[in-house]
Design a protein around this motif. Structure first.
Motif, short mmCIF file in Angstrom:
data_model
loop_
_atom_site.label_atom_id
_atom_site.label_comp_id
_atom_site.label_asym_id
_atom_site.label_seq_id
_atom_site.Cartn_x
_atom_site.Cartn_y
_atom_site.Cartn_z
N PHE A 1 0.92 -1.07 0.02
CA PHE A 1 0.32 -0.40 0.35
C PHE A 1 0.64 0.84 0.25
O PHE A 1 1.18 2.10 0.96
N ASP A 2 1.29 1.53 -1.30
CA ASP A 2 2.01 2.20 -1.36
C ASP A 2 1.36 4.10 -1.45
O ASP A 2 0.86 3.65 -2.57
N LEU A 3 1.60 5.22 -1.21
CA LEU A 3 0.95 6.38 -1.22
C LEU A 3 2.48 7.57 -2.21
O LEU A 3 3.23 7.87 -2.04
N GLU A 4 1.33 7.68 -2.99
CA GLU A 4 2.44 8.58 -4.31
C GLU A 4 1.24 10.26 -4.09
O GLU A 4 0.55 10.21 -4.21
N LEU A 5 2.53 11.19 -4.34
CA LEU A 5 2.11 12.57 -4.44
C LEU A 5 1.93 12.91 -6.14
O LEU A 5 3.27 12.49 -6.68
N VAL A 6 0.69 12.81 -6.28
CA VAL A 6 0.54 12.66 -7.88
C VAL A 6 -0.03 14.17 -8.29
O VAL A 6 -0.81 15.06 -7.58
N TRP A 7 0.34 14.29 -10.09
CA TRP A 7 0.00 15.93 -10.44
C TRP A 7 -0.48 15.32 -11.72
O TRP A 7 0.14 14.81 -12.11
N ARG A 8 -0.49 16.52 -12.45
CA ARG A 8 -1.24 17.08 -13.62
C ARG A 8 0.64 16.11 -14.77
O ARG A 8 0.82 16.99 -13.99
N ALA A 9 0.66 15.57 -15.69
CA ALA A 9 2.02 16.03 -16.44
C ALA A 9 2.31 16.63 -17.00
O ALA A 9 3.44 17.00 -17.28
N ASP A 10 1.36 17.74 -17.55
CA ASP A 10 1.15 19.13 -18.12
C ASP A 10 1.44 19.97 -17.57
O ASP A 10 1.08 21.29 -17.86
N GLN A 11 1.71 19.80 -16.26
CA GLN A 11 1.53 21.20 -15.26
C GLN A 11 3.18 21.91 -15.26
O GLN A 11 3.92 21.19 -15.63
N ARG A 12 3.01 23.31 -15.06
CA ARG A 12 4.60 23.20 -15.30
C ARG A 12 4.11 25.36 -14.02
O ARG A 12 4.70 25.92 -14.67
N ASP A 13 3.63 24.44 -13.21
CA ASP A 13 3.89 25.39 -12.11
C ASP A 13 4.91 25.59 -11.22
O ASP A 13 4.71 24.79 -10.78
N PRO A 14 5.48 26.50 -11.32
CA PRO A 14 6.65 26.84 -10.55
C PRO A 14 6.49 26.83 -8.31
O PRO A 14 7.38 26.29 -7.84
N LEU A 15 5.81 26.95 -8.47
CA LEU A 15 5.24 26.69 -6.39
C LEU A 15 4.92 25.29 -6.20
O LEU A 15 5.75 24.04 -5.55
N LEU A 16 4.55 24.87 -7.60
CA LEU A 16 3.82 22.90 -6.75
C LEU A 16 5.32 21.92 -7.61
O LEU A 16 5.75 21.28 -6.47
N ALA A 17 6.28 22.69 -8.66
CA ALA A 17 7.34 21.81 -7.98
C ALA A 17 8.52 22.47 -7.35
O ALA A 17 9.20 21.29 -6.88
N SER A 18 8.46 23.61 -6.39
CA SER A 18 9.14 23.55 -5.18
C SER A 18 8.19 23.06 -4.20
O SER A 18 9.57 22.62 -3.69
N PHE A 19 7.12 22.65 -4.46
CA PHE A 19 6.74 22.36 -3.32
C PHE A 19 7.13 20.54 -3.52
O PHE A 19 7.62 20.03 -2.38
N VAL A 20 7.18 20.15 -4.23
CA VAL A 20 7.37 18.88 -4.67
C VAL A 20 9.01 18.18 -3.96
O VAL A 20 9.59 16.95 -3.50
N ARG A 21 9.39 19.29 -4.74
CA ARG A 21 10.98 19.42 -3.97
C ARG A 21 11.28 19.20 -2.99
O ARG A 21 12.60 18.57 -2.15
N MET A 22 10.09 19.15 -1.33
CA MET A 22 10.57 19.85 -0.55
C MET A 22 10.34 18.21 0.04
O MET A 22 10.88 18.09 1.68
N PHE A 23 9.76 17.06 -0.71
CA PHE A 23 9.29 15.73 0.37
C PHE A 23 10.31 14.89 0.28
O PHE A 23 11.48 14.81 -0.15
N PRO A 24 10.67 14.72 1.67
CA PRO A 24 12.08 13.46 2.22
C PRO A 24 11.31 12.32 1.29
O PRO A 24 10.45 12.24 1.56
N PRO A 25 13.26 11.16 0.68
CA PRO A 25 11.99 10.03 0.31
C PRO A 25 11.71 8.99 1.17
O PRO A 25 11.72 9.52 2.33
N PRO A 26 10.68 7.91 0.58
CA PRO A 26 9.55 7.60 1.65
C PRO A 26 10.55 6.86 2.41
O PRO A 26 11.83 6.11 2.49
N GLY A 27 10.02 6.25 3.80
CA GLY A 27 10.58 5.99 4.65
C GLY A 27 11.67 7.07 5.01
O GLY A 27 12.39 6.61 6.83
N LYS A 28 12.25 8.38 5.29
CA LYS A 28 12.79 8.98 5.26
C LYS A 28 12.79 10.30 6.15
O LYS A 28 12.30 10.85 5.12
N THR A 29 12.44 10.75 7.57
CA THR A 29 11.97 11.83 7.76
C THR A 29 13.39 12.98 8.40
O THR A 29 14.41 11.98 8.42
N TYR A 30 12.75 13.98 8.49
CA TYR A 30 13.96 15.41 9.15
C TYR A 30 12.92 15.71 10.55
O TYR A 30 12.62 15.88 9.97
#
Length: 213
Positions: free
Chosen positions: A184-213
């Protein structure tokens, strides 16, 4: 234009707002871009995916996304596994349970197939393989917290993500048994054609699965 201001609408599956990666990403985005607003909405995977495609959500935390859906893309943010949840009274009366086959006389609580077709089909497959009839399910509910509530009320067993041990109600016993070959793996999903720099910044903020800071 540079992703430092604006708003994001993010979906999350019911019962998963506690995900460490989600909270960390929102906090990190707030620090990096203090003029942003993030709205988190609870919803099932199928609803989220439709809302993302209609531009009503910018992204969503979903499970069991079809790999054939080219309109969206995503990344895994949490790894979970499935376990048995059953009423405590039923567990005491049955003794040791080793596999799903030992539960052939029990009712199971499911959810409407439309909420997550691939997850539903996988559950039905393993229950049928274990000889568990589904003509008369114990009950049905649309989300995992409600399903656990029905288990607690003694209406049947359910196959639940292991992380719900921490948040389950009284009167429920969780067991790791054979025959539940599901992840039961969870994904963060978005539109393949999105070009929103704010969303791109948000995606980069996620730690790898199983790793928290």
């Amino acid at each position: 234009a540079n992703g430092k201001a604006g708003s994001l609408r993010i979906g999350v599956m019911p019962g998963y707002s506690w995900l460490p990666g989600l909270g960390q990403a929102i906090a990190a985005l707030s620090r990096a871009s203090p003029h942003t607003d993030v709205l988190v909405e609870s919803g099932l995977s199928a609803w989220q995916l439709d809302a993302i495609k209609r531009h009503e959500l910018d992204a969503g935390v979903v499970a069991w996304r079809s790999p054939l859906d080219s309109e969206v893309e995503g990344m895994k943010i949490y790894e979970d596994r499935m376990v048995l949840a059953m009423p405590a009274a039923a567990a005491r009366g049955m003794g040791r349970i080793r596999s799903l086959e030992d539960l052939a006389g029990q009712k199971f609580i499911l959810f409407p197939r439309a909420g997550s077709p691939s997850h539903y089909d996988a559950l039905v497959r393993i229950l049928k393989d274990a000889g568990i009839p589904l003509a008369r399910p114990g009950a049905a509910a649309t989300d995992l917290p409600t399903i656990l509530g029905l288990v607690s009320a003694g209406l049947g067993c359910a196959i639940i993500p292991d992380s719900f041990r921490k948040h389950g109600p009284a009167g429920v016993v969780f067991k790791e048994i054979g025959g539940i070959d599901l992840s039961f793996d969870l994904e963060l999903v978005w539109r393949a054609d999105q070009r929103d720099p704010l969303l791109a910044s948000f995606v980069r903020m996620f730690p790898p699965p199983g790793k928290t800071y």
